[in-house]
Design a protein around this motif. Structure first.
Motif, PDB file in Angstrom:
ATOM      1  N   LYS A  25      36.324  31.180 138.712  1.00  0.00           N
ATOM      2  CA  LYS A  25      35.888  32.543 138.950  1.00  0.00           C
ATOM      3  C   LYS A  25      34.868  32.525 140.087  1.00  0.00           C
ATOM      4  CE  LYS A  25      36.399  33.865 134.085  1.00  0.00           C
ATOM      5  NZ  LYS A  25      35.692  34.353 132.868  1.00  0.00           N
ATOM      6  N   VAL A  66      36.458  40.165 142.995  1.00  0.00           N
ATOM      7  CA  VAL A  66      35.481  39.196 142.504  1.00  0.00           C
ATOM      8  C   VAL A  66      34.170  39.910 142.192  1.00  0.00           C
ATOM      9  CG1 VAL A  66      36.499  37.287 143.790  1.00  0.00           C
ATOM     10  CG2 VAL A  66      34.684  38.637 144.850  1.00  0.00           C
ATOM     11  N   GLN A  90      39.599  30.412 143.774  1.00  0.00           N
ATOM     12  CA  GLN A  90      40.535  31.000 142.815  1.00  0.00           C
ATOM     13  C   GLN A  90      41.761  30.125 142.623  1.00  0.00           C
ATOM     14  OE1 GLN A  90      41.014  34.877 144.642  1.00  0.00           O
ATOM     15  NE2 GLN A  90      39.519  35.816 143.265  1.00  0.00           N
TER      16      GLN A  90
END
Length: 213
Positions: free
Chosen positions: A133, A166, A128
């Protein structure tokens, strides 16, 4: 007055074309996906090009998706090893998406769940920080390791996905683990027939991160 109207109209049309062009460029821009995994992603015991990551690459190519796929998976890798290797991989490939498929070897070796969770969290944080991502891929281990350990192990992926916000594939081997015929003689590594099923488990979440319909 009429000239002003025509001028304004032409300006609006020109602006719309520019915005449309920019949007098309943004959509078609190449993206890099880095897969950081263990033997389940490194084609252990399989012919080259038959593992789920290779199948993903074929799928993206067939659908003419402009995605650069980097498979940095290593057989026998633990979360500790992945944590050590990731910074250099981030610097080298500058991925837009990092798929973390690690933890299985920690579990099979009975290593502390807290240590594995800490390593996974560090990898998520590093990815990150590099503006990537993250897709976290969950794993489960056989029940013979004890109920408490197996529950804590499988649960750490959900905990991390929530706390670090996430995307998560709950279980990489969903639809495979229940069928012994889909495993190699070691009963750990899936055969080629199982690889499309594994890809089907990963693709829905990865597709979203790629911004594909």
């Amino acid at each position: 007055m009429e000239l002003n109207r025509q001028t304004r109209w032409l300006m609006r049309v020109a602006m719309a074309m520019v915005l449309s062009f920019c949007a098309a460029c943004a959509y078609s821009a190449s993206k890099t996906v880095l897969v950081l995994g263990d033997s389940l992603s490194a084609e252990y015991g399989l012919a080259r090009g038959s593992g789920w990551v290779a199948l993903l690459g074929q799928k993206l190519e067939t659908e003419k998706r402009d995605v650069n796929l980097v498979n940095a998976s290593v057989s026998g890798e633990t979360t500790s090893g992945g944590r050590t290797r990731l910074p250099a991989l981030l610097d080298q490939h500058k991925p837009d998406i990092v798929v973390i498929e690690l933890g299985g070897n920690d579990g099979l070796r009975g290593l502390p769940v807290q240590a594995a969770e800490s390593n996974l969290k560090a990898m998520i944080t590093a990815a990150q920080a590099a503006k990537a991502k993250v897709l976290l891929v969950g794993m489960q281990i056989p029940p013979n390791y004890g109920r408490e350990y197996t529950q804590k192990f499988s649960g750490m992926y959900q905990v991390l996905a929530r706390s670090e916000r996430v995307a998560l594939v709950p279980f990489l081997l969903k639809g495979v683990a229940e069928q012994s015929r889909l495993f190699q003689p070691d009963r750990i590594h899936p055969v080629a027939e199982a690889q499309p099923v594994i890809l089907d488990n990963v693709w829905p979440e990865l597709k979203v991160l790629l911004g594909l319909k």
